[in-house]
Write a protein that holds these residues in place. Structure first.
Motif, PDB file in Angstrom:
ATOM      1  N   ALA A 148      24.404 -10.281 -12.707  1.00  0.00           N
ATOM      2  CA  ALA A 148      23.920  -9.605 -13.919  1.00  0.00           C
ATOM      3  C   ALA A 148      25.079  -8.937 -14.672  1.00  0.00           C
ATOM      4  O   ALA A 148      25.083  -8.881 -15.904  1.00  0.00           O
ATOM      5  N   PHE A 149      26.076  -8.466 -13.918  1.00  0.00           N
ATOM      6  CA  PHE A 149      27.235  -7.826 -14.560  1.00  0.00           C
ATOM      7  C   PHE A 149      27.935  -8.793 -15.527  1.00  0.00           C
ATOM      8  O   PHE A 149      28.339  -8.417 -16.623  1.00  0.00           O
ATOM      9  N   LEU A 150      28.047 -10.061 -15.101  1.00  0.00           N
ATOM     10  CA  LEU A 150      28.713 -11.046 -15.964  1.00  0.00           C
ATOM     11  C   LEU A 150      27.927 -11.218 -17.263  1.00  0.00           C
ATOM     12  O   LEU A 150      28.503 -11.299 -18.348  1.00  0.00           O
ATOM     13  N   SER A 151      26.595 -11.255 -17.139  1.00  0.00           N
ATOM     14  CA  SER A 151      25.760 -11.414 -18.331  1.00  0.00           C
ATOM     15  C   SER A 151      25.896 -10.219 -19.262  1.00  0.00           C
ATOM     16  O   SER A 151      25.909 -10.378 -20.490  1.00  0.00           O
ATOM     17  N   VAL A 152      25.991  -9.012 -18.688  1.00  0.00           N
ATOM     18  CA  VAL A 152      26.144  -7.831 -19.554  1.00  0.00           C
ATOM     19  C   VAL A 152      27.482  -7.911 -20.292  1.00  0.00           C
ATOM     20  O   VAL A 152      27.544  -7.705 -21.507  1.00  0.00           O
ATOM     21  N   VAL A 153      28.535  -8.241 -19.558  1.00  0.00           N
ATOM     22  CA  VAL A 153      29.861  -8.337 -20.193  1.00  0.00           C
ATOM     23  C   VAL A 153      29.813  -9.343 -21.341  1.00  0.00           C
ATOM     24  O   VAL A 153      30.330  -9.109 -22.441  1.00  0.00           O
ATOM     25  N   GLU A 154      29.119 -10.449 -21.101  1.00  0.00           N
ATOM     26  CA  GLU A 154      28.988 -11.470 -22.152  1.00  0.00           C
ATOM     27  C   GLU A 154      28.190 -10.924 -23.335  1.00  0.00           C
ATOM     28  O   GLU A 154      28.571 -11.079 -24.497  1.00  0.00           O
ATOM     29  N   SER A 155      27.071 -10.257 -23.042  1.00  0.00           N
ATOM     30  CA  SER A 155      26.230  -9.724 -24.126  1.00  0.00           C
ATOM     31  C   SER A 155      26.967  -8.699 -24.965  1.00  0.00           C
ATOM     32  O   SER A 155      26.646  -8.492 -26.128  1.00  0.00           O
ATOM     33  N   LEU A 156      27.934  -8.024 -24.363  1.00  0.00           N
ATOM     34  CA  LEU A 156      28.691  -7.016 -25.118  1.00  0.00           C
ATOM     35  C   LEU A 156      29.673  -7.666 -26.084  1.00  0.00           C
ATOM     36  O   LEU A 156      30.376  -6.987 -26.818  1.00  0.00           O
ATOM     37  N   GLY A 157      29.743  -8.986 -26.044  1.00  0.00           N
ATOM     38  CA  GLY A 157      30.625  -9.685 -26.971  1.00  0.00           C
ATOM     39  C   GLY A 157      32.031  -9.881 -26.415  1.00  0.00           C
ATOM     40  O   GLY A 157      32.927 -10.318 -27.124  1.00  0.00           O
ATOM     41  N   LEU A 158      32.215  -9.533 -25.146  1.00  0.00           N
ATOM     42  CA  LEU A 158      33.533  -9.741 -24.529  1.00  0.00           C
ATOM     43  C   LEU A 158      33.671 -11.219 -24.150  1.00  0.00           C
ATOM     44  O   LEU A 158      32.665 -11.935 -24.025  1.00  0.00           O
ATOM     45  N   THR A 159      34.902 -11.671 -23.973  1.00  0.00           N
ATOM     46  CA  THR A 159      35.124 -13.096 -23.779  1.00  0.00           C
ATOM     47  C   THR A 159      35.117 -13.443 -22.299  1.00  0.00           C
ATOM     48  O   THR A 159      36.085 -13.170 -21.577  1.00  0.00           O
ATOM     49  N   ILE A 160      34.026 -14.010 -21.838  1.00  0.00           N
ATOM     50  CA  ILE A 160      33.882 -14.348 -20.421  1.00  0.00           C
ATOM     51  C   ILE A 160      33.066 -15.633 -20.298  1.00  0.00           C
ATOM     52  O   ILE A 160      32.160 -15.879 -21.101  1.00  0.00           O
ATOM     53  N   ASN A 161      33.394 -16.456 -19.345  1.00  0.00           N
ATOM     54  CA  ASN A 161      32.477 -17.534 -18.979  1.00  0.00           C
ATOM     55  C   ASN A 161      32.584 -17.784 -17.489  1.00  0.00           C
ATOM     56  O   ASN A 161      33.581 -17.429 -16.860  1.00  0.00           O
ATOM     57  N   TRP A 162      31.537 -18.339 -16.944  1.00  0.00           N
ATOM     58  CA  TRP A 162      31.531 -18.619 -15.510  1.00  0.00           C
ATOM     59  C   TRP A 162      30.763 -19.904 -15.261  1.00  0.00           C
ATOM     60  O   TRP A 162      29.927 -20.318 -16.069  1.00  0.00           O
ATOM     61  N   GLU A 163      31.088 -20.510 -14.149  1.00  0.00           N
ATOM     62  CA  GLU A 163      30.553 -21.847 -13.886  1.00  0.00           C
ATOM     63  C   GLU A 163      30.377 -22.015 -12.377  1.00  0.00           C
ATOM     64  O   GLU A 163      31.329 -21.831 -11.616  1.00  0.00           O
TER      65      GLU A 163
END
Ligand code: S3P
Length: 422
Positions: free
Chosen positions: A252-267
């Motif tokens: 969920a932390f990764l999704s929050v970071v993404e929602s904040l508009g920060l540049t992240i992706n995971w696979e």
């Protein structure tokens, strides 16, 4: 990242109950997981360390032996709560204790269901030490968790291995399911459903016996979170974290970071011992692109999946235009420290505008943090969150008792130095 702490605890305990020897590679280097191994050794389980991890010689579900001394769980709530679930199914008496922080933490949440199953547990008014009088044959129960806790769920499922019939745990909000996945990896049938509210459940059928299996532990995503936050907020960063666990209950932390508009992706790339594993890539931008006057809010059911990352999210919140508000997080006050109070005090010391609530906190909008002296309260997640804050701040940040990071992540500062450009 070193091996996941939550998964390593489960791998060690379940291997200890298996028939035969399990090799566990990339076993967590944390003090918490070392405490689990020491307790298992005191229960007659042979543990051999090698370059790759550990070899655990299982004693079978009923084969542990009475310890001569109280079992010291150190700082580790997971060790104490999960081992309690193991010990209620053993035909002897054992005492679980820990350090000052652990001895202040609530245990009624496991005492109640485990006593319903037929064990006797003496405590210090619902807190450790716990003296457990176990029995080989427990009653199966159908139990709805009053607090959303993977530790409580896991204690009941592990006890269920020694019960005569189906033990079922119902949870309103799904918690991390590492125990269910690890039991299945060892060949135990676990029924599980992640359905709408009130219908999430996991169950096991006892008495169960199972054979040893080798385990490869994925990298720890909760340890990775500090690196992800630092890289996302420091302009010019580029960080790739490989072989890291991507269990849906932990990302969920990764999704929050993404929602904040920060540049992240995971696979997700593959599965290791029924756990999804993959890669996370993060790029640093000046600060979150998300621009709002109102605080970013995290509350309700979302708290459970972010519980260990909330102090870090509060630090990230100090870099958002609208700040961050965290509510419904009373549980945070009964972790290794009162993490609400520790986070509020630390962020205030660094110049942030913070309001404290019974069940959370609000951090005012974007602040240029100032280096400060931070009291980690001996809590690893507070120390690591404020190390990230220190990287964002102007001036020197000094973290008291910083060596407490070893509770989950002994390599933290060394690894951080190796990726931060001076
Ligand atoms: C954990 C569950 C969570 C978490 C802890 C590890 C686990 O605790 O905060 O760091 O491994 O099951 P709760 O189950 O008390 O929420």
């Amino acid at each position: 990242m070193p091996g996941d702490k939550s998964i390593s605890h489960r791998a060690a305990m379940i291997a200890a109950l298996a028939n035969g020897t399990s090799g566990i590679s990339n076993f967590s280097t944390s003090q918490d997981c070392a405490a689990t191994l020491c307790c298992l050794e005191q229960l007659g389980v042979s543990v051999v360390h090698n370059s790759d991890g550990v070899m655990v010689q299982g004693a079978g579900t009923r084969g542990l032996s009475a310890p001569k001394e109280p079992l010291d769980c150190g700082n580790s709530g997971t060790t104490m709560r999960l081992l309690a679930g193991v010990l209620v199914g053993q035909d002897f008496e054992a005492t679980l204790t820990g350090d000052e922080s652990l001895r202040s933490r609530p245990m009624q949440r496991i005492i109640e269901p485990l006593e319903m199953m037929g064990a006797q547990i003496l405590s210090n008014d619902g807190r450790p030490p716990l003296t457990i009088r176990g029995r080989n044959s427990l009653r199966p129960i159908d139990y709805e968790l009053p607090v959303a806790s993977a530790q409580v769920k896991s204690a009941i499922l592990l006890a269920g291995l020694s019960a005569g019939g189906q033990t079922k745990v119902v949870e309103q909000t799904p918690t991390r399911d590492h125990t269910e996945r690890m039991l299945r990896w060892f060949g135990v049938a676990v029924e599980q459903e992640d359905a709408p509210r009130d219908h999430n459940f996991a169950s096991v059928n006892g008495p169960a016996t199972f054979d040893a299996r080798d385990v490869e532990v994925p990298g720890d995503i909760s340890s990775a979170a500090y690196f992800i936050a630092a890289a996302a907020l420091l302009e010019g960063s580029l960080l790739e974290i490989v072989n890291v666990g991507l269990n849906p209950g932990r990302i969920a932390f990764l999704s929050v970071v993404e929602s904040l508009g920060l540049t992240i992706n995971w696979e997700g790339q593959r599965e290791e011992c029924n756990e999804p594993v993959g890669v996370v890539r993060v790029e640093g931008s000046h600060a979150a692109k998300e621009s709002a006057d109102t605080p970013w809010t995290i509350d309700g059911d979302r708290i459970v999946g972010l519980i260990d990352e909330l102090p870090l999210l509060a630090v990230i919140g100090s870099q958002l235009d609208g700040g961050i508000e965290i509510r419904d997080a009373r549980e945070l006050r009964v972790k290794e420290s009162d993490r609400v109070a520790a986070t509020v005090a630390g962020l205030r010391a660094m110049g942030a505008d913070v309001e404290e609530f019974d069940d959370g906190l609000r951090v005012g909008g974007r602040t240029r943090l100032r280096g400060a002296r931070i009291d980690s309260r001996g809590d690893h997640r507070i120390a690591m969150s404020f190390a990230v804050a220190g990287l964002l701040a102007e001036g020197v940040t000094q973290i008291e008792d910083a060596e407490c990071v070893s509770v989950s992540f002994p390599e933290f500062f060394e690894l951080l130095e190796s990726v931060v450009e001076k």
